[in-house]
Each structure stands twice: as C-alpha cells, then as structure tokens.
Design an enzyme around this catalytic site. Structure first.
Site, PDB file in Angstrom:
ATOM      1  CB  VAL A 281      -0.950   0.067   1.281  1.00  0.00           C
ATOM      2  CG1 VAL A 281      -1.909   1.196   1.203  1.00  0.00           C
ATOM      3  CG2 VAL A 281      -1.895  -1.388   1.285  1.00  0.00           C
TER       4      VAL A 281
ATOM      5  CG  ASP B 175      -9.850  -8.755   6.006  1.00  0.00           C
ATOM      6  OD1 ASP B 175      -8.952  -8.045   6.096  1.00  0.00           O
ATOM      7  OD2 ASP B 175     -10.629  -8.757   4.873  1.00  0.00           O
TER       8      ASP B 175
ATOM      9  CD  GLU C  77      -0.878 -12.234   3.674  1.00  0.00           C
ATOM     10  OE1 GLU C  77       0.306 -12.664   3.761  1.00  0.00           O
ATOM     11  OE2 GLU C  77      -1.294 -11.164   3.100  1.00  0.00           O
TER      12      GLU C  77
ATOM     13  CE  LYS D  81     -11.532  -5.556   4.573  1.00  0.00           C
ATOM     14  NZ  LYS D  81     -11.187  -6.494   3.593  1.00  0.00           N
TER      15      LYS D  81
ATOM     16  N   GLY E 245      -1.530 -15.005  -5.317  1.00  0.00           N
ATOM     17  CA  GLY E 245      -1.148 -14.087  -4.452  1.00  0.00           C
ATOM     18  C   GLY E 245      -2.313 -13.214  -3.778  1.00  0.00           C
TER      19      GLY E 245
ATOM     20  N   GLY F  31      -5.578  -4.794  -3.057  1.00  0.00           N
ATOM     21  CA  GLY F  31      -4.856  -4.434  -4.283  1.00  0.00           C
ATOM     22  C   GLY F  31      -4.049  -3.215  -4.108  1.00  0.00           C
TER      23      GLY F  31
ATOM     24  CB  ILE G  47     -15.266  -0.048  -2.520  1.00  0.00           C
ATOM     25  CG1 ILE G  47     -15.115  -1.295  -3.376  1.00  0.00           C
ATOM     26  CG2 ILE G  47     -17.022   0.316  -2.750  1.00  0.00           C
ATOM     27  CD1 ILE G  47     -15.774  -2.769  -2.923  1.00  0.00           C
TER      28      ILE G  47
HETATM   29  N1  HSE Z   1      -7.053  -9.808   2.531  1.00  0.00           N
HETATM   30  C1  HSE Z   1      -8.139  -8.623   2.324  1.00  0.00           C
HETATM   31  C2  HSE Z   1      -8.928  -9.404   1.378  1.00  0.00           C
HETATM   32  C3  HSE Z   1      -7.513  -7.800   1.679  1.00  0.00           C
HETATM   33  O1  HSE Z   1      -8.639 -10.697   0.905  1.00  0.00           O
HETATM   34  O2  HSE Z   1     -10.202  -8.730   0.794  1.00  0.00           O
HETATM   35  C4  HSE Z   1      -8.049  -6.431   1.658  1.00  0.00           C
HETATM   36  O3  HSE Z   1      -8.270  -6.022   3.190  1.00  0.00           O
END
Ligand code: HSE
Length: 410
Positions: free
Chosen positions: A12, A196, A185, A200, A182, A297, A131
C-alpha cells in the site's frame, strides 16, 4: 504546500507513493495546493529507489518536524502502528490509514483523540479497499438513519467460494489457487476464518450507528467448513454460498456478525465474483444502495488513501467526521434473536424417517434436497424464524451436520 510522511513502504505504501507522484498535477488541482512527500519511514533499505533520499528509519524525525502535517500509516497491525498514530495525533498531525486492524481495535480512542486535537484520523481504505464506503456513510448518506449493512467484505474468500461454485473445486484446491495468485497469504487464517471481514463490519457498524462495537464479541465464522456439497445443495435451492458481514440496528441495540450464508440468486450480491467486494447499505430515505468494486490491491487501496490525504489537506486543523463513542453496557442483539430462514444439513441412517420429522417440525412444504452421492444426508431450508426457535426444533432431529443462515433482504 502540504507535506506528508508515509509510514511503511509495503504494497500500500508504495502504491500511495506511486499515485501521489503519477497524479501530482490533478491532485494539486483538487487539493488547491501541492501535496509533497517529505519522508518515507521504513526499517528496510531501498538504495535503488529513484528517491532513496526520502527514506528514513526513525519515526521521531517525522514527529519533530513541524512541516509534516499528514502522517500516512500503512504499516498494518497494532504495533508499532498504534504508538505512531497516537503520537502523531497528539502532536497535532492528521493521520490517514488503511489499517483495518488498528481502526477496528483502537478506532474509538484514536478518533476521539483526533477530535480532541482538532485534526483528522481518516480510514477510507480500511474497508473495501478502493470502494468508497466510509465517506459515503459519513457524507452522502448523512441524511439517512442507516438501518442495515451487509456485504462481501473479503476478496480472498470470495475468490475461493467463486472457484468452488463455478469450477467445483474443493476448499483446499481453491485456497491453493488463491495462494498461487497472491490473493491469500501463506497463513490464510485472517481471511478464511472471517477475522478480516469481522474487522471491516465492526468499523462499518461503529461508524453507521455511532457506538463502538467490540470486534471480539462479534459472532464470526469463516469458510473452512464450507464444502463442495454445501455449494451444490445451495445451487439446487436457488442460492450461492458467500461470506457475509452483516450489521443492523433495532431500537438502541445493534447486531453484528460474519458468517457464510446462502445468498438467494435474486440478491445482487449473489453475482459478485472473484476478488470483488460489494456492500449494500439500507437507509430510511435512500432505500438501498450498493457499493461494488475492487476490495484490495496496491493501487485500488492507494486510491482510497490518497483521497483521504487530499481531503485532510483541505481540513488540516478542522476535525471533519467526529468519532464514534464507547457505550456503557451491552447493546448487542444476541444472534439467537435474529430471524431468518436457515439452511440445515442432516445426516441419518434412516433418511426417510428423519425427513418425516423435519416436515413435522418445519412444515409439510419444506424444501428438502437429498445428497445424491450417499444415502444418509439431506438438506433443507426452514421458514423465517428466530435462530433460537430453529435450534430448539433441531434438537429433536438426529445428526445436524451444519446450519447456515439465508441472507434475508426484505
Ligand atoms: N485480505 C483482504 C481481502 C485484503 O482478501 O479482502 C483487503 O483487506
């Protein structure tokens, strides 16, 4: 001229550098002044970088430099990002971040510190990558009482589920594919276990309803247990399996969850494929609005970070968005109170007898699908009722292999 320091030169950070340099002219036009990078802080060496002179290792140099008014924290994780952010805000510098873990965990404290210091802590890139969702919730939808948000918030799991749905890959093969590309992880836990997406939806819920949601208390299930057979059952029932982050407000109470769900084909989220994200927001005036795009990305995420830098450069000593608040007591709605249809998989040596019980408990017209590759398993979808009622009825049935809620969109 506004001077910024970028903390962290990973994916980033390098994207932010690239966008600030590439679009410098149009950014100046929009911000009304030049936005220049004074430092890039990273513990690693970048001797071949065309601007290697920008790199420093000591964050204190940024802190002590009054010329730097915006700190861009794109390190990720809690340490040292939390300490750097807190010191920068305390020193009267605004902070822009993509760090969802930090915003979800310490956002209440950091936003209130920014408010107190009359600077900004901006985090558009923390949800949905490129977004726009944070600023629309703050600004464009500000007239609304937001009632509900649900969405596909994680690109990696959406890619894996798409491979399972479209190419009938099993979970392990789809995960390996995502790793080879990619997206996932090597340790995919944060994505596939829903962590994750939980961060959010915690951020979106806290922002939309103004009360700090504790991510640790959000019921969170990932997609490790979703099988190819579940995907096939779902298809026969007119649905697809998606990992959904969901929050809604009822009175003063808030419900928040992350879970794989059956999304009916008529819901637009059912068509969101690969690494794309989509977020549906419901408001009392707007009705329903959907945000769709690349949720991760380098450049999509940098796009959101740089937009925050531009906005912050125009509000350097004016807190723009306020803060959500810590609230005393438990304001969460228990998951068992949430009503929806529920997809259930049952296994029984006496399949016909078990199906009879299901019809007695859930109604004669219950849709039941047999597993065609064995003689024991079948699946069905209940009527719309609180999860507690579903669980009570299921106690009378033999072996319940799993259940997943259906995403309701009244
Ligand atoms: N690992 C997260 C995803 C990256 O796959 O959406 C973006 O937060």
């Amino acid at each position: 001229m506004v001077k910024v320091a970028i903390l962290g030169y990973g994916t980033v950070g390098s994207g932010v550098y690239e966008v600030l340099r590439k679009n410098a002219k149009s950014i100046k036009r929009k911000a009304g002044q030049d936005i220049d990078i004074k430092y890039i802080v990273d513990v690693r060496e970048f001797p071949d970088h065309p601007e290697s002179n920008l790199f420093i290792k000591d964050f204190n140099q940024v802190l002590e430099d009054d010329e730097v008014s915006i700190v861009v924290e794109v390190i990720g994780g809690i340490k040292p990002a939390y300490d750097f952010t807190k010191s920068a805000l305390s020193a009267g510098k605004s902070v822009v971040t993509s760090n969802k873990e930090l915003v979800a965990t310490c956002g209440t404290e950091l936003l209130n510190l920014a408010l107190e210091k009359n600077v900004n802590y901006m985090f558009e890139a923390s949800v949905g990558g490129g977004i726009p969702i944070i600023r629309p919730l703050h600004q464009c939808l500000a007239a609304n009482e937001v009632t509900e948000i649900f969405g596909i918030l994680n690109g990696t799991t959406n890619y894996i589920l798409t491979k399972m749905i479209k190419e009938h890959q099993n979970f392990d093969d789809a995960l390996s594919d995502a790793q080879a590309k990619g997206y996932a992880e090597r340790n995919p836990a944060a994505d596939v276990d829903g962590i994750d997406a939980c961060r959010k939806i915690t951020i979106l819920s806290s922002l939309a309803f103004g009360k700090a949601v504790d991510a640790n208390k959000v019921p969170t299930r990932g997609i490790r247990d979703v099988t190819l057979q579940d995907v096939k059952y779902a298809q026969k029932l007119g649905c697809v399996v998606k990992l959904i982050g969901h929050t809604k407000k009822e009175g003063e109470r808030v419900f928040c969850e992350v879970s794989p769900m059956l999304v009916p084909n008529e819901n637009p989220l059912s068509n969101v494929e690969d690494v794309f994200n989509a977020i549906t927001v419901k408001g009392d005036s707007i009705g329903e609005v959907i945000f769709y795009g690349k949720g991760a990305g380098k450049l999509p995420t940098a796009s959101a970070v740089v937009a925050d830098i531009i906005d912050t450069s125009m509000h350097l000593h004016q807190n723009k968005f306020g803060a959500w608040k810590a609230v005393e007591g438990d304001f969460s709605i228990p998951e068992d109170e949430i009503a929806s249809r529920v997809f259930v998989v049952v296994s029984s040596e006496d399949r016909e007898n078990e199906k009879f019980k299901v019809r007695t408990l859930f109604g004669e017209d219950t849709d039941i699908i047999d597993n065609s590759s064995n003689e024991t398993d079948f699946a069905f979808i209940t009527g719309n009722m609180p999860l507690r009622e579903v669980k009570e009825k299921l106690a009378a049935i033999g072996k319940v292999v799993k259940w997943m809620r259906v995403l309701e969109n009244e």
